[in-house]
Design a protein around this motif. Structure first.
Motif, mmCIF file in Angstrom:
data_model
loop_
_atom_site.group_PDB
_atom_site.id
_atom_site.type_symbol
_atom_site.label_atom_id
_atom_site.label_comp_id
_atom_site.label_asym_id
_atom_site.label_seq_id
_atom_site.Cartn_x
_atom_site.Cartn_y
_atom_site.Cartn_z
ATOM 1 N N ASP A 340 1.838 -1.142 5.535
ATOM 2 C CA ASP A 340 2.599 -0.916 4.434
ATOM 3 C C ASP A 340 3.074 -2.124 3.634
ATOM 4 N N CYS A 341 2.496 -3.273 3.999
ATOM 5 C CA CYS A 341 2.588 -4.668 3.401
ATOM 6 C C CYS A 341 2.221 -4.554 1.997
ATOM 7 N N GLU A 342 3.192 -5.228 1.300
ATOM 8 C CA GLU A 342 3.226 -5.196 -0.215
ATOM 9 C C GLU A 342 2.517 -6.597 -0.554
ATOM 10 N N CYS A 343 2.070 -7.498 0.404
ATOM 11 C CA CYS A 343 1.926 -8.982 -0.320
ATOM 12 C C CYS A 343 0.430 -8.881 -0.608
ATOM 13 N N TYR A 344 0.187 -9.868 -1.344
ATOM 14 C CA TYR A 344 -1.134 -10.202 -2.042
ATOM 15 C C TYR A 344 -2.328 -10.081 -1.094
ATOM 16 N N THR A 345 -2.148 -10.618 0.028
ATOM 17 C CA THR A 345 -3.459 -10.344 1.037
ATOM 18 C C THR A 345 -3.734 -9.183 1.461
ATOM 19 N N CYS A 346 -2.495 -8.256 1.851
ATOM 20 C CA CYS A 346 -2.502 -6.795 2.224
ATOM 21 C C CYS A 346 -2.984 -5.895 0.772
ATOM 22 N N LYS A 347 -2.660 -6.298 -0.161
ATOM 23 C CA LYS A 347 -3.072 -5.489 -1.383
ATOM 24 C C LYS A 347 -4.522 -5.714 -1.632
ATOM 25 N N LEU A 371 0.286 -16.700 2.841
ATOM 26 C CA LEU A 371 0.791 -15.708 1.948
ATOM 27 C C LEU A 371 1.560 -14.634 2.575
ATOM 28 N N HIS A 372 0.807 -13.936 3.345
ATOM 29 C CA HIS A 372 1.507 -12.682 4.206
ATOM 30 C C HIS A 372 2.353 -13.029 4.993
ATOM 31 N N ASN A 373 2.376 -14.234 5.493
ATOM 32 C CA ASN A 373 3.493 -14.570 6.626
ATOM 33 C C ASN A 373 4.808 -15.003 5.963
HETATM 34 ZN ZN LIG Z 1 0.882 -8.490 4.084
#
Ligand SMILES: [Zn+2]
Length: 472
Positions: A340-347, A371-373
């Motif tokens: 469910d992460c909305e960060c740049y990496t996860c998207k 970025l994610h962290n």
């Molecule tokens: Zn993320």
């Protein structure tokens, strides 16, 4: 003129501490910068940058609102201390004369920090390495790119005046690595007080009378009784010149005099895990440096926690606070780091890609993790502020402790470790990095160790192929 330093910063508590074990929410405002809702973290920089992040990534993909830099770090650029040691007596640190308009900080320009981020300058890196030499009545011991050195309070005052950070932290006489004795503790308070007074008078006597830097006063990590004299002076004489407090140990909040309790509190020391952060928040700390973000990134760990924790009463065992992205289980895993992460990496990327980048020692791997962290920690602090505001912090904190265990242990190799700021492992300990270049010069057996890290490999065979003339 006295006392004008404190007017640069305003701090409003929208929910003051009602009880000793209750956190507080507030808003820190500095003219010209984005207001910071607290509790919040202060990003820790290395040589003026957040490790792995460029300035535009930081601006677009994180909620970093404040950045900590240390005079000790990159001292050849922005501290006069190193200049004295070198032979170039007449040379001035480049950042001192970096072109900047009168209302700008040359240091901010020098490190290309965006305008709305609060710039904080202190003496030592975070976390600081213990120094062999002890401080004197006019200087603390530091470790610079040129080795051990002493930072005189006059030099620190000069650096603040020339570099004009938004907030400067008072120079505290604090020992790192071992506990001070009774005599030493007395000296700590006396010295910190003397240096603070000098700093205030230097800053309040700016040529054009326009203050640009606010001052945070240290609260020493020793018993209240042992710094009573210092604390009284802080309360009685220096109150109007101090805009905030800096703590080396969150437990020192108890030492804060009553009349200074409304000031913002920055803790430099002990927030080494999300659990510790919650403990420090409960003590009423407002801002934190959080070194575990970059530590996790360097270790190849994707942080995985949220506050409040998603409650799951059927939890068999506590969850880990992060995922080790080096693991080969992710080789074919095309899901995001966290679903469910909305960060740049996860998207934009998946686990297999990050796993591959780490194994290939591609710098982008650490960039994406960083970025994610940061996104995870941004969410953690936003959740904590909400929870405190709603009055549910106590229960949420207990739930978080029940849900999460510790950060996972480091398994993979991080980015190449370089620089004076890293502790060597001591005599006979492992090297910071394996020998990489020397074997190429003299072509000895070390080469085989580098190329064939496994003892099962046929080192002799390979060496014979490469250096037939050397192997009998
Ligand atoms: Zn993320």
């Amino acid at each position: 003129m006295a006392g004008h330093l404190s007017k640069l910063v305003s701090f409003q508590l929208s929910r003051p501490q009602s009880d000793k074990d209750e956190p507080r929410v507030g808003r820190l405002t500095f003219k010209g910068r984005s207001p910071i809702d607290t509790p919040h973290y202060v990003a820790v920089s290395s040589r003026g940058a957040v490790p792995h992040l460029s300035q535009d990534m930081m601006r677009d993909n994180t909620s970093i609102r404040a950045l900590y830099t240390a005079v000790e770090d990159s001292s050849s650029y922005w501290s006069p201390q190193v200049i004295e040691k070198s032979s170039h007596q007449s040379q001035v640190p480049p950042a001192f004369n970096f072109p900047a308009s009168p209302d700008e900080s040359p240091l901010r320009k020098f490190i290309a920090l965006q305008k709305d981020v609060l710039l904080i300058l202190g003496t030592r890196r975070i976390p600081p390495l213990p120094c062999a030499a002890s401080s004197t009545s006019s200087a603390i011991s530091i470790i610079t790119s040129l080795g051990f050195g002493m930072l005189e309070y006059t030099d620190y005052a000069e650096a603040i005046q020339k570099l004009r950070p938004d907030i400067a932290l008072g120079m505290g006489d604090v020992l790192f690595g071992h506990k001070p004795g009774v005599k030493r503790k007395e000296a700590m308070g006396d010295r910190t007080l003397a240096w603070l007074k000098e700093l205030i008078s230097a800053m309040e006597n700016e040529e054009d009378g326009t203050p640009r830097t606010a001052l945070f006063a240290p609260i020493l990590p020793i018993e209240t009784e042992q710094q009573t004299y210092y604390l009284h002076a802080l309360q009685d004489e220096l109150k109007d010149s101090v805009s905030g407090l800096v703590l080396y140990d969150s437990a020192s909040v108890d030492a804060i005099p009553e009349s200074l309790r409304g000031l913002p509190r920055l803790s430099l020391g002990d927030a080494t895990s999300p659990h510790k952060l919650l403990d420090a928040m409960a003590l009423g700390i407002d801002a934190f440096t959080v070194p575990f973000i970059t530590d996790a990134t360097d270790a190849g760990i994707a942080l995985d926690f949220s506050f409040p924790a998603h409650s799951d009463t059927n939890l068999e065992k506590r969850l880990s606070l992060g995922i080790d992205m080096w693991s080969s289980t992710f080789v074919n895993d095309v899901s995001p780091l966290l679903t469910d992460c909305e960060c740049y990496t996860c998207k934009n990327h998946h686990r297999a890609f990050v796993q591959h980048l780490l194994n290939a020692k591609e710098m982008l791997g650490w960039v994406l993790l960083q970025l994610h962290n940061h996104h995870i920690v941004d969410g953690f602090f936003a959740g904590a502020r909400n929870s405190i505001h709603n009055g549910s912090f106590k229960g949420d904190r207990a739930m978080f402790k029940k849900t999460y265990a510790a950060l996972p242990a480091k398994t993979g190799q991080g980015p190449r470790v370089r620089g004076y700021q890293f502790r060597s492992e001591g005599k006979g300990g492992p090297r910071k990095n394996p020998i990489a270049y020397r074997p190429l010069d003299d072509g000895n057996k070390e080469l085989a160790k580098v190329i064939l890290p496994s003892p099962d490999d046929d080192a002799e065979n390979l060496e014979q192929q490469r250096f037939p003339e050397k192997v009998k």
